[in-house]
Design a protein around this motif. Structure first.
Motif, PDB file in Angstrom:
ATOM      1  N   TYR A  11     -87.575 -27.185  41.808  1.00 16.90           N
ATOM      2  CA  TYR A  11     -88.675 -25.749  41.650  1.00 16.90           C
ATOM      3  C   TYR A  11     -89.942 -26.430  41.189  1.00 16.90           C
ATOM      4  N   TYR A  23     -96.032 -22.387  44.697  1.00 19.77           N
ATOM      5  CA  TYR A  23     -95.527 -22.177  45.794  1.00 19.77           C
ATOM      6  C   TYR A  23     -97.162 -22.811  46.359  1.00 19.77           C
ATOM      7  N   HIS A  61     -88.002 -23.184  48.589  1.00 17.27           N
ATOM      8  CA  HIS A  61     -86.840 -22.812  48.282  1.00 17.27           C
ATOM      9  C   HIS A  61     -85.680 -23.609  49.356  1.00 17.27           C
ATOM     10  N   MET A  91     -81.801 -23.803  49.460  1.00 19.93           N
ATOM     11  CA  MET A  91     -80.797 -23.526  48.702  1.00 19.93           C
ATOM     12  C   MET A  91     -79.834 -23.748  49.352  1.00 19.93           C
ATOM     13  N   LEU A 134     -92.734 -16.231  44.053  1.00 22.10           N
ATOM     14  CA  LEU A 134     -91.398 -17.379  43.941  1.00 22.10           C
ATOM     15  C   LEU A 134     -90.797 -16.724  42.616  1.00 22.10           C
ATOM     16  N   SER A 164     -87.342 -15.740  44.595  1.00 25.76           N
ATOM     17  CA  SER A 164     -86.778 -16.815  45.440  1.00 25.76           C
ATOM     18  C   SER A 164     -85.831 -18.283  44.699  1.00 25.76           C
ATOM     19  N   GLN A 165     -86.782 -18.223  43.567  1.00 27.49           N
ATOM     20  CA  GLN A 165     -86.158 -19.336  42.983  1.00 27.49           C
ATOM     21  C   GLN A 165     -85.184 -18.379  41.752  1.00 27.49           C
ATOM     22  N   ARG A 177     -81.881 -19.185  44.827  1.00 28.48           N
ATOM     23  CA  ARG A 177     -81.734 -20.421  45.000  1.00 28.48           C
ATOM     24  C   ARG A 177     -81.239 -20.723  43.268  1.00 28.48           C
TER      25      ARG A 177
END
Length: 348
Positions: A245, A249, A262, A264, A303, A306-307, A310
């Protein structure tokens, strides 16, 4: 004209360059290699990514070059169906085809610079679109933002044969995953993952294939026949890396998109999709207003979404490659399959 340096000419970098306003921005795309990827792989384009492709103007071409995933089965290591799930509207497209179409969509006014970026540009906006091992992220976000190595190896490729009837889907064994999906042109996209100490960089593909054949030998006929057909020249073998993290961004005059932001695990099939969404979101915000405000709005919009993906991908890889918990996992998945109204069956 405002300068934008896009470090990385992959999916995110090309999509951004294709969408930025050429009347406002002087864009340079920096890419390490002039040649496209040597090994073909397939990418899932979910509806959100398709909307991004439509904005770029290449959705119809991607759909024409792609394949429909259709209905997918999740199986145990012996081939018995645990549950089935549809993927309506999802397009499977070759990475090579997607990069080619994105490249064509980039305006001729965009400059290209080939070679490794050692020093970041001192002026203008710098976009890190350079993947999990992003030089932009390392230089601007610092050592804590370096990519993290997982214990898993991933192999994938495309063979010149169709998916056999009732043979497609994912096979989850004890600490093993094997996937079989249709690819464009009546071909088959395959992928495999398991715990391995190979690498972490410069994985020997021939050695990785030998280990993979040993891992899956005799499990299911389709897997054996696919692994008998693959060659090192048509196979990509890499350890799986993820990105921690980053907090935001954007920082100063730099911003991250795609895997640089991100990176993943591949188990959700969302990496390329989120890269496209990042690029189009950022481009539209930059086209519409001042750069500082656009960067703040981009972080706010992208943010958390997408996190979350992930983190979900990390949870999915642990579930798919479960070892001690594999029997319990399979029992729960069978119950979920029965709740669907389907009866588990044995693969032919």
């Amino acid at each position: 004209m405002e300068a934008i340096s896009v470090v990385g000419g992959g999916i995110a970098g090309l999509a951004l360059a294709a969408r930025l306003d050429p009347g406002r921005f002087r864009v340079t795309v920096h890419e390490a290699r002039e040649e496209p990827p040597r090994v073909e792989t397939s990418l899932a384009m979910w509806p959100e990514a398709q909307r991004a492709l439509e904005k770029i103007g290449i959705l119809s071409a991607v759909a024409a070059a792609g394949a429909d995933f259709g209905r997918m089965a999740l199986r145990d290591g012996s081939g018995a169906v645990l549950l089935e799930a549809g993927a309506p509207g999802v397009i499977g497209v070759s990475r090579a085809d997607l990069l080619r179409l994105l490249d064509v969509a980039v305006p001729g006014s965009v400059a290209r610079a080939y070679g490794t970026v050692a020093t970041l540009p001192a002026s203008g906006l710098v976009v890190g679109a350079d993947g999990v091992h992003s030089v932009v992220r390392r230089n601007v976000w610092g050592a804590r933002a370096r990519a993290r190595l997982s214990p898993y190896l991933a192999l994938r490729g495309i063979i010149e044969a169709p998916v056999s009837p009732d043979g497609g889907g994912e096979y989850w064994g004890r600490g093993q995953l094997f996937g079989i999906l249709p690819a464009s042109g009546g071909r088959t996209y395959w992928y495999a993952s398991y715990r391995s100490a190979l690498g972490p960089s410069g994985v020997d593909v021939e050695e990785a294939l030998e280990l993979t054949r040993a891992h899956f030998r005799g499990r299911v006929g389709d897997i054996d026949s696919i692994l008998a057909a693959v060659t090192p020249e048509t196979t990509l073998a890499q350890r799986i890396w993820t990105v921690p993290y980053p907090g935001s961004y954007h920082r100063g005059g730099a911003v991250l998109v795609g895997d640089a932001a991100h990176g993943m695990a591949p188990n959700l099939g969302r990496g390329a999709c989120e890269a496209l969404i990042d690029a189009v979101t950022l481009a539209d915000l930059l086209n519409a207003g001042p750069v500082p405000a656009a960067l703040q709005a981009y972080s706010r919009r992208r943010l958390l979404r997408s996190q979350a993906l992930r983190l979900a991908s990390s949870a999915m890889v642990r579930l798919a490659l479960a070892e001690q918990a594999q029997p319990l996992r399979d029992r729960l998945l069978r119950l979920a399959g029965k709740a669907q109204g389907g009866a588990p069956s044995k693969a032919e």
